[in-house]
Design a protein around this motif. Structure first.
Motif, PDB file in Angstrom:
ATOM      1  N   ARG A  30      35.007 -56.917  82.682  1.00 26.00           N
ATOM      2  CA  ARG A  30      35.747 -55.660  82.603  1.00 26.00           C
ATOM      3  C   ARG A  30      36.894 -55.686  83.603  1.00 26.00           C
ATOM      4  NH1 ARG A  30      31.668 -51.075  82.668  1.00 26.00           N
ATOM      5  NH2 ARG A  30      31.340 -51.896  80.574  1.00 26.00           N
ATOM      6  N   ASN A  32      39.474 -53.092  85.704  1.00 27.18           N
ATOM      7  CA  ASN A  32      39.739 -51.712  86.088  1.00 27.18           C
ATOM      8  C   ASN A  32      41.259 -51.521  86.171  1.00 27.18           C
ATOM      9  OD1 ASN A  32      39.422 -49.108  86.895  1.00 27.18           O
ATOM     10  ND2 ASN A  32      38.065 -49.550  88.601  1.00 27.18           N
ATOM     11  N   SER A  53      42.287 -48.271  83.478  1.00 26.28           N
ATOM     12  CA  SER A  53      41.716 -48.754  82.221  1.00 26.28           C
ATOM     13  C   SER A  53      41.843 -47.705  81.116  1.00 26.28           C
ATOM     14  CB  SER A  53      40.246 -49.136  82.420  1.00 26.28           C
ATOM     15  OG  SER A  53      39.524 -48.026  82.929  1.00 26.28           O
ATOM     16  N   ARG A  71      49.433 -51.664  79.048  1.00 28.74           N
ATOM     17  CA  ARG A  71      48.426 -52.720  79.022  1.00 28.74           C
ATOM     18  C   ARG A  71      47.826 -52.830  77.630  1.00 28.74           C
ATOM     19  NH1 ARG A  71      43.848 -51.092  83.241  1.00 28.74           N
ATOM     20  NH2 ARG A  71      42.577 -52.698  82.213  1.00 28.74           N
ATOM     21  N   ASP A  72      47.367 -54.027  77.343  1.00 27.48           N
ATOM     22  CA  ASP A  72      46.647 -54.305  76.100  1.00 27.48           C
ATOM     23  C   ASP A  72      45.259 -54.778  76.520  1.00 27.48           C
ATOM     24  OD1 ASP A  72      45.520 -55.426  73.804  1.00 27.48           O
ATOM     25  OD2 ASP A  72      47.456 -56.075  73.029  1.00 27.48           O
ATOM     26  N   ASN A  73      44.284 -53.910  76.432  1.00 32.62           N
ATOM     27  CA  ASN A  73      42.946 -54.240  76.917  1.00 32.62           C
ATOM     28  C   ASN A  73      42.303 -55.372  76.104  1.00 32.62           C
ATOM     29  OD1 ASN A  73      42.969 -52.331  79.006  1.00 32.62           O
ATOM     30  ND2 ASN A  73      42.279 -50.707  77.634  1.00 32.62           N
ATOM     31  N   ASN A  76      43.685 -58.429  77.651  1.00 31.12           N
ATOM     32  CA  ASN A  76      43.618 -58.515  79.120  1.00 31.12           C
ATOM     33  C   ASN A  76      45.008 -58.738  79.719  1.00 31.12           C
ATOM     34  OD1 ASN A  76      40.804 -58.188  79.154  1.00 31.12           O
ATOM     35  ND2 ASN A  76      40.460 -60.384  78.984  1.00 31.12           N
ATOM     36  N   VAL A  78      48.841 -56.996  81.055  1.00 27.90           N
ATOM     37  CA  VAL A  78      49.610 -55.845  81.509  1.00 27.90           C
ATOM     38  C   VAL A  78      51.093 -56.203  81.439  1.00 27.90           C
ATOM     39  CG1 VAL A  78      49.477 -56.527  83.955  1.00 27.90           C
ATOM     40  CG2 VAL A  78      49.863 -54.123  83.347  1.00 27.90           C
TER      41      VAL A  78
END
Length: 122
Positions: A30, A32, A53, A71-73, A76, A78
């Motif tokens: 994960r 943050n 996040s 960001r594109d989670n 991963n 930014v």
């Protein structure tokens, strides 16, 4: 081991634009907060922008209205879109992220990229 790799820096004339990217790779459970910092010669490293996040953002006063962090989670990654660049934006830009590497490890590691140079000429 987690790595952050920046790209997109370069030289541009004032009022021009650049887009920085930073991807995190390695064993990641994960992430943050993710953010961008910069350091000009002879000056301390300073926060440029940060994104949580959940997508909340915060910017340094000097870049508000000109820079946008996203960001594109799923990737991963930014980004930092920099518009209306000024010579005083010239600096080495660093990516930063708080990364949790395992579901069995509760702590987050403060990770930094190597930096990408942004030079703005007048």
């Amino acid at each position: 081991q987690v790595q952050l790799v920046e790209s997109g820096g370069g030289s541009v004339q004032a009022v021009g634009s650049l887009r920085l990217s930073c991807g995190a790779s390695g064993i990641i459970f994960r992430i943050n907060d993710m953010g961008w910092y910069r350091q000009a010669p002879g000056r301390q490293r300073e926060l440029v922008a940060v994104i949580t996040s959940g997508g909340s953002t915060n910017y340094a006063d000097s870049v508000k209205g000109r820079f946008t962090i996203a960001r594109d989670n799923a990737k991963n990654t930014v980004y930092l879109q920099m518009n209306s660049l000024k010579p005083e934006d010239t600096a080495l830009y660093y990516c930063n992220a708080y990364i949790r590497e395992s579901e069995f490890r509760l702590s987050y590691t403060d990770c930094w990229g190597q930096g990408t140079q942004v030079t703005v000429s007048s």
